[in-house]
Design a protein around this motif. Structure first.
Motif, mmCIF file in Angstrom:
data_model
loop_
_atom_site.group_PDB
_atom_site.id
_atom_site.type_symbol
_atom_site.label_atom_id
_atom_site.label_comp_id
_atom_site.label_asym_id
_atom_site.label_seq_id
_atom_site.Cartn_x
_atom_site.Cartn_y
_atom_site.Cartn_z
ATOM 1 N N THR A 10 0.099 -0.956 -0.050
ATOM 2 C CA THR A 10 0.524 0.373 -0.269
ATOM 3 C C THR A 10 0.660 1.156 -0.125
ATOM 4 O OG1 THR A 10 -0.267 -0.104 2.268
ATOM 5 C CG2 THR A 10 -2.093 -0.947 1.235
ATOM 6 N N GLU A 11 2.039 1.643 0.898
ATOM 7 C CA GLU A 11 2.759 2.509 0.882
ATOM 8 C C GLU A 11 3.745 2.407 -0.617
ATOM 9 O OE1 GLU A 11 6.941 3.501 2.568
ATOM 10 O OE2 GLU A 11 5.960 2.294 3.368
ATOM 11 N N ASN A 12 3.625 1.409 -1.072
ATOM 12 C CA ASN A 12 4.196 2.197 -2.546
ATOM 13 C C ASN A 12 3.380 2.546 -3.612
ATOM 14 O OD1 ASN A 12 6.835 0.589 -2.138
ATOM 15 N ND2 ASN A 12 6.231 -1.139 -2.765
ATOM 16 N N LEU A 13 1.793 1.644 -3.206
ATOM 17 C CA LEU A 13 1.235 1.851 -4.460
ATOM 18 C C LEU A 13 0.502 3.155 -3.964
ATOM 19 C CD1 LEU A 13 -1.135 0.909 -6.272
ATOM 20 C CD2 LEU A 13 -2.550 0.586 -4.349
ATOM 21 N N ILE B 168 -8.055 -5.364 -4.005
ATOM 22 C CA ILE B 168 -7.175 -4.603 -2.466
ATOM 23 C C ILE B 168 -8.045 -3.721 -1.279
ATOM 24 C CG2 ILE B 168 -4.827 -2.309 -2.573
ATOM 25 C CD1 ILE B 168 -4.138 -3.716 -4.711
ATOM 26 N N THR B 169 -8.834 -2.679 -2.432
ATOM 27 C CA THR B 169 -9.308 -2.389 -1.296
ATOM 28 C C THR B 169 -10.713 -2.922 -0.461
ATOM 29 O OG1 THR B 169 -9.562 -0.716 -3.386
ATOM 30 C CG2 THR B 169 -11.699 -0.271 -1.566
ATOM 31 N N ALA B 170 -10.718 -3.671 -0.816
ATOM 32 C CA ALA B 170 -11.730 -4.832 0.199
ATOM 33 C C ALA B 170 -11.118 -5.385 0.864
ATOM 34 C CB ALA B 170 -12.282 -5.464 -0.716
ATOM 35 N N GLY B 171 -9.754 -5.885 0.882
ATOM 36 C CA GLY B 171 -8.787 -6.512 2.191
ATOM 37 C C GLY B 171 -7.986 -5.338 2.878
ATOM 38 N N ILE C 16 -11.851 -4.872 4.883
ATOM 39 C CA ILE C 16 -11.625 -6.474 6.030
ATOM 40 C C ILE C 16 -10.686 -5.767 6.714
ATOM 41 C CG2 ILE C 16 -11.709 -8.165 5.937
ATOM 42 C CD1 ILE C 16 -12.503 -8.770 3.202
ATOM 43 N N ALA C 17 -9.374 -5.203 6.951
ATOM 44 C CA ALA C 17 -8.796 -5.584 7.950
ATOM 45 C C ALA C 17 -8.569 -3.618 8.557
ATOM 46 C CB ALA C 17 -6.978 -4.752 7.166
ATOM 47 N N ALA C 18 -9.494 -2.954 7.929
ATOM 48 C CA ALA C 18 -9.285 -1.726 8.594
ATOM 49 C C ALA C 18 -10.952 -2.246 9.783
ATOM 50 C CB ALA C 18 -10.609 -0.876 8.371
ATOM 51 N N ILE D 133 -18.326 -11.909 5.943
ATOM 52 C CA ILE D 133 -19.851 -11.671 4.748
ATOM 53 C C ILE D 133 -18.322 -10.917 3.801
ATOM 54 C CG2 ILE D 133 -21.337 -10.678 3.402
ATOM 55 C CD1 ILE D 133 -22.515 -10.949 6.349
ATOM 56 N N ILE D 134 -18.048 -10.379 3.689
ATOM 57 C CA ILE D 134 -17.089 -9.846 2.255
ATOM 58 C C ILE D 134 -16.280 -9.918 1.771
ATOM 59 C CG2 ILE D 134 -15.849 -7.837 1.745
ATOM 60 C CD1 ILE D 134 -16.957 -6.410 3.749
#
Length: 554
Positions: free
Chosen positions: A463-466, A494-497, A500-502, A535-536
């Protein structure tokens, strides 16, 4: 490499042999022979018969006799009528005097023959280029066979084999045929096998290993070595009563139901190859005996084949593909384990030829000698197309070809394909169960643990490189619409991931906040965040594992 004076004779004899046979059928496999027509003992157009080749090898010495015998186990290299002549090749060696035999035994074992055995037959049962075999009786009453190596044979073999290695290496530089058939690799493999065969200690170990591996097959007998009387030049083992499996009379076949023996023999070899990775590599009829108590005895373990775990799985998949007549699967497996230059190989032609060969093998019974021949002919097709298949598959083909011949003699109507198909699937299930052993599960757990530990760092780095626009994508050809769509899908996932992490991090933090509204003892809001994240996550897995796979197949 310079030629020493004492090597001139070896090179001269070899070149004279090559000049004589270069344009003969020895170095070509006509299509009608590949397809199995009967050309036994037929001289080629240059007048060189298989018998004449055998005699010429005898004249060149014991090393070439042994190489001829070993080449008879490589049907991918020789026409069938030459193979048959070489398979029975025996050099006319003189019997070693008993005094010499006694001296070698005493040097190797440390005791006199008269002390070691209650009786010892001075006349050998058999005498060959490497050694000769005597029958003896131990003081316990056990009857044994004692194989003793000829004096000086190791030095002579090594000198001849080194000369052949040098010549084969040079041959590949100048001959395309030599390169296609990997002549240097073949000679190197034969050299390795022959030097192993010269060490009787290894043969004793092979006998013990195979006897242990096949203990679950009651109809198979392996003679046990007598380790106290074994060394690198002396091998003492249980004596095998009986006769060659192919010498069974028609009356015996009527009196005894031989099908259980055939079943055990076929399954024992499949188990050796696919489960143990350690197989008796030369089961020609001369090494397979029927004992008086109606068991099949396997002898002469000087030549064994070893298969790595990876190759065992490949052979398992290949056998399943062949038993299902799935030519596309067979071709893909072969190409995955072979080496070839894509620019020089016509893969479409290769696929077509393999498809024809696999389809020809449908509905064949043992009397048609099809299972092993199919693999051998596949090897021949690959060699002609410049595709180098691992030598282990040549050995597999030869083993199965010998099995076909023995099975066809014992039970002509036996359905080899059905047995192979059923037992291979059973072995597949056994292999899958073995993968669930605690040791394997522990290894999987450690891999998952490492992935879990490294995932936050890798995700943070990505995410930092992105965010800093350091992500670069390199493609050779771009379909703009599909590329944009694919990139958008990656970004969405990636956004969904990240969401989910958040959600998981937020829920974990809220668990510590006191709340009057709880579910199962946990704050309700934190519980709902976990549910939403799950669920996500499940939907994301569904998209990746199922929906994408369905689109790919379409």
């Amino acid at each position: 490499m310079s030629l020493l004076p004492d090597q001139y004779d070896k090179y001269l004899r070899f070149f004279q042999f090559m000049i004589k046979y270069w344009n003969s059928d020895v170095f070509s496999i006509p299509e009608e022979q590949v397809s199995g027509s009967d050309n036994d003992n037929k001289p080629d157009e240059f007048g060189d018969s298989p018998e004449e080749l055998a005699e010429d090898l005898k004249a060149m010495g014991p090393t070439y006799v042994k190489l001829g015998q070993l080449l008879s186990t490589r049907p991918d290299l020789l026409p069938p009528h030459f193979m048959k002549a070489l398979a029975t090749l025996q050099d006319d060696v003189e019997v070693v005097d008993y005094q010499v035999i006694e001296q070698i035994f005493r040097e190797e074992i440390g005791v006199r023959i008269s002390k070691a055995f209650a009786s010892f037959e001075k006349e050998p049962l058999a005498s060959a280029s490497i050694g000769q075999v005597h029958k003896a009786v131990m003081h316990s009453g056990k009857v044994v066979a004692v194989k003793i190596q000829r004096p000086g044979i190791r030095k002579r073999f090594i000198e001849d084999l080194d000369a052949l290695m040098a010549l084969s290496e040079k041959a590949e530089k100048f001959s395309e045929t030599a390169r296609n058939y990997a002549v240097h690799d073949v000679i190197e493999e034969l050299r390795y096998i022959l030097l192993k065969e010269l060490d009787y200690t290894l043969e004793a170990q092979n006998l013990s290993t195979l006897k242990s591996n096949l203990q679950d097959f009651p109809n198979i007998f392996i003679p046990a070595p007598i380790n106290d009387y074994c060394s690198s030049r002396v091998l003492t083992m249980e004596f095998v009563e009986g006769g060659k499996i192919t010498k069974i009379s028609p009356l015996k076949r009527l009196e005894v139901n031989l099908e259980p023996l055939v079943d055990d023999l076929v399954k024992a070899y499949l188990s050796q190859i696919i489960v143990d990775g350690f197989a008796h590599a030369d089961p020609h009829p001369g090494n397979v005996y029927l004992t008086p108590d109606t068991k099949i005895a396997l002898m002469d373990l000087g030549m064994v084949a070893k298969f790595s775990d990876e190759l065992q799985e490949t052979i398992l998949k290949l056998m399943i593909g062949l038993s299902n007549y799935d030519s596309a699967r067979v071709t893909n497996i072969l190409l995955s384990i072979s080496t070839y230059n894509e620019n020089d190989v016509d893969l479409d032609l290769f696929r077509k030829m393999i498809a024809r060969k696999v389809q020809e093998s449908e509905n064949q019974k043992a009397k048609d000698l099809q299972t092993g021949r199919t693999i051998i002919e596949i090897n021949q097709i690959a060699a002609k197309e410049g595709i180098h298949i691992p030598v282990e598959l040549n050995i597999l083909g030869k083993i199965l070809l010998n099995m076909d011949q023995i099975v066809a003699h014992l039970s002509p109507e036996y359905d080899m394909h059905n047995t192979v198909k059923e037992y291979v699937h059973l072995l597949m299930q056994k292999r899958m169960k073995d993968n669930l052993k605690p040791a394997n599960l522990m290894e999987l757990f450690l891999e998952m643990k490492e992935l879990t530990e490294n995932l936050p760092f890798r995700l943070n780095k990505f995410t930092e490189n992105l965010a800093e626009n350091k992500i670069r994508v390199k493609v050779d050809a771009i379909d703009e619409h599909r590329f944009t769509e694919a990139f958008q899908k990656v970004a969405n996932r990636i956004t969904a991931g990240l969401i989910i992490a958040a959600l998981i991090v937020g829920a974990a933090m809220l668990v510590r906040v006191p709340s009057s509204w709880t579910i199962g003892g946990y704050p309700a809001f934190a519980f709902f965040l976990f549910i939403i994240a799950a669920i996500i996550g499940l939907y994301l897995l569904y998209q990746i594992l199922i929906k994408d796979e369905m689109k790919r197949k379409k």
